[in-house]
Design a protein around this motif. Structure first.
Motif, short mmCIF file in Angstrom:
data_model
loop_
_atom_site.label_atom_id
_atom_site.label_comp_id
_atom_site.label_asym_id
_atom_site.label_seq_id
_atom_site.Cartn_x
_atom_site.Cartn_y
_atom_site.Cartn_z
N ALA A 1 88.10 123.08 114.85
CA ALA A 1 88.44 124.45 114.48
C ALA A 1 87.37 125.04 113.57
O ALA A 1 86.98 126.20 113.71
N LEU A 2 86.87 124.23 112.63
CA LEU A 2 85.83 124.71 111.72
C LEU A 2 84.55 125.08 112.47
O LEU A 2 83.90 126.08 112.14
N VAL A 3 84.17 124.28 113.45
CA VAL A 3 82.97 124.57 114.22
C VAL A 3 83.14 125.89 114.97
O VAL A 3 82.23 126.73 114.99
N LEU A 4 84.31 126.11 115.57
CA LEU A 4 84.58 127.37 116.26
C LEU A 4 84.59 128.54 115.28
O LEU A 4 84.07 129.63 115.58
N GLN A 5 85.17 128.32 114.10
CA GLN A 5 85.22 129.39 113.11
C GLN A 5 83.83 129.73 112.58
O GLN A 5 83.54 130.89 112.27
#
Length: 386
Positions: A54-58
């Motif tokens: 999720a952090l990479v996508l964010q």
């Protein structure tokens, strides 16, 4: 201040021997030459962290949002430049919460009322995206309306002050200049360049059939044109207008009616009042829009620093973030000593050249976080306020 370059840098507290954030801040200060830039704290609260995926996508979403907000801020600046009288006046309106941009950035603190830090990063991202889109659309709509009324005002002013080929004729012609109550005849008004007046008088009777002989009268003249009337049978009016235009004359569409001059004056007053009102509305919206968009932009930057720091330095959260105020010329003099001191933070994750510097080809992670920008070994963002 206009023309400043700002660098956002986050480094782990481990850069200091004591592993203390205060000592880490002092270490950063001692790394950058004092004449290259001013280093200030850029405090960022802790946010709810989801999964690594999720952090990479964010990080990717924040990169896109950052560019969108920067574009929206730039468009508001263009609006201000187009409606105020001078560059100095434009700068005066570029404030954030009634403070100069420089002051806002140098004293930044997360707005916990507007952007609640107890929300997740995904929720904050969604709120920021909706706010930016709404502000951008509102300003665009208001500015378009102002441009339209300003264009109307120019047209009205041209009708009042232009030459006889464009200005309103309501105050120039009289009822007696027209054929009245005729089933077959009508009077046309033609603006003729003064240099062609003799040609007009010599040829107007032959432009079409059924022109009343010697019916043309000069009603008025200015520096450029003479206004003539001519009477002819209605069934040839359209042909006459075409032939007049071909001869470089300007037919004027005008129907005599009582009160036309007063209507023109009322129209001019209404358009002028509407222009002043929309000018004030547009200026107020641009001012508040600039403030809100710049604030949103800075908070997007803060989120990017937080997300990238987590991705780089891991958990538990233990990093110090700073903002460095400099200028385009000195930005390299700031980054060079930072690179020299903290390139080791890249570890063995990235390829290095013979001097130990990280190579440019750092893979998909760099592209995801930094886009097309150079990817340093530590959290680093550079932007300009123009």
């Amino acid at each position: 201040m206009s023309g400043n370059t700002y660098l956002l840098v986050a480094l782990p507290s481990s850069i200091s021997r004591s592993n203390d954030p205060e000592d880490a801040f002092t270490a950063i200060q001692s790394t950058v030459p004092s004449d290259a830039g001013t280093i200030l704290r850029f405090p960022i609260p802790e946010f709810k962290i989801g999964t690594l995926d999720a952090l990479v996508l964010q990080a990717d979403e924040l990169t896109k949002l950052d560019a969108n907000v920067e574009g929206a801020v730039g468009k508001v600046v263009e609006v201000l430049r187009s409606i105020v009288s001078s560059p100095q006046e434009t700068e005066r309106h570029k404030t954030v919460s009634d403070k100069p941009v420089e002051h806002y950035l140098r004293s930044f603190s997360w707005n916990k009322v507007k952007y609640r830090s107890d929300k997740s990063i995904a929720e904050l991202l969604d709120a920021l995206q909706r706010e930016v889109s709404s502000l951008d659309n509102d300003i665009k709509t208001k500015y378009t309306a102002y441009q339209q009324v300003k264009s109307n005002l120019v047209s009205v002013q041209r009708k009042q002050t232009g030459n006889l080929s464009t200005r309103s004729l309501a105050s120039i012609v009289k009822k007696s200049d027209f054929v009245q109550s005729s089933e077959y005849l009508e009077t046309l008004l033609i603006a003729v360049p003064k240099s062609l007046s003799k040609d007009w008088l010599r040829t107007y009777e032959t432009l079409t059939p059924m022109v009343v002989p010697r019916s043309s009268k000069k009603i008025a003249e200015d520096n450029d044109y003479a206004l003539f009337s001519v009477t002819l049978f209605k069934k040839h009016s359209a042909e006459f207008i075409i032939k007049a235009r071909a001869a470089r004359y300007t037919p004027r569409e005008f129907q005599w009616r009582e009160g036309a001059e007063e209507e023109d004056k009322r129209e001019a007053m209404d358009v002028q009042a509407n222009e002043r009102r929309l000018y004030g509305d547009t200026l107020r919206l641009a001012r508040t829009g600039y403030s809100d968009l710049f604030m949103a932009w800075t908070h997007v930057k803060a989120l990017r620093v937080f997300v990238e720091s987590v991705l780089r330095y891991g958990l538990p959260l233990d990093f110090v973030s700073v903002i460095i105020q400099t200028n385009p010329k000195n930005a390299k003099n700031v980054k060079k000593p930072l690179d020299k001191a903290y390139n080791y933070l890249g570890g063995n994750a990235f390829g290095r050249d013979k001097k130990g510097n990280i190579k440019d080809d750092v893979g998909d992670l760099a592209t995801g976080i930094m886009g097309d920008a150079e990817y340093p070994a530590y959290c680093y963002f550079e932007f300009e306020v123009v």
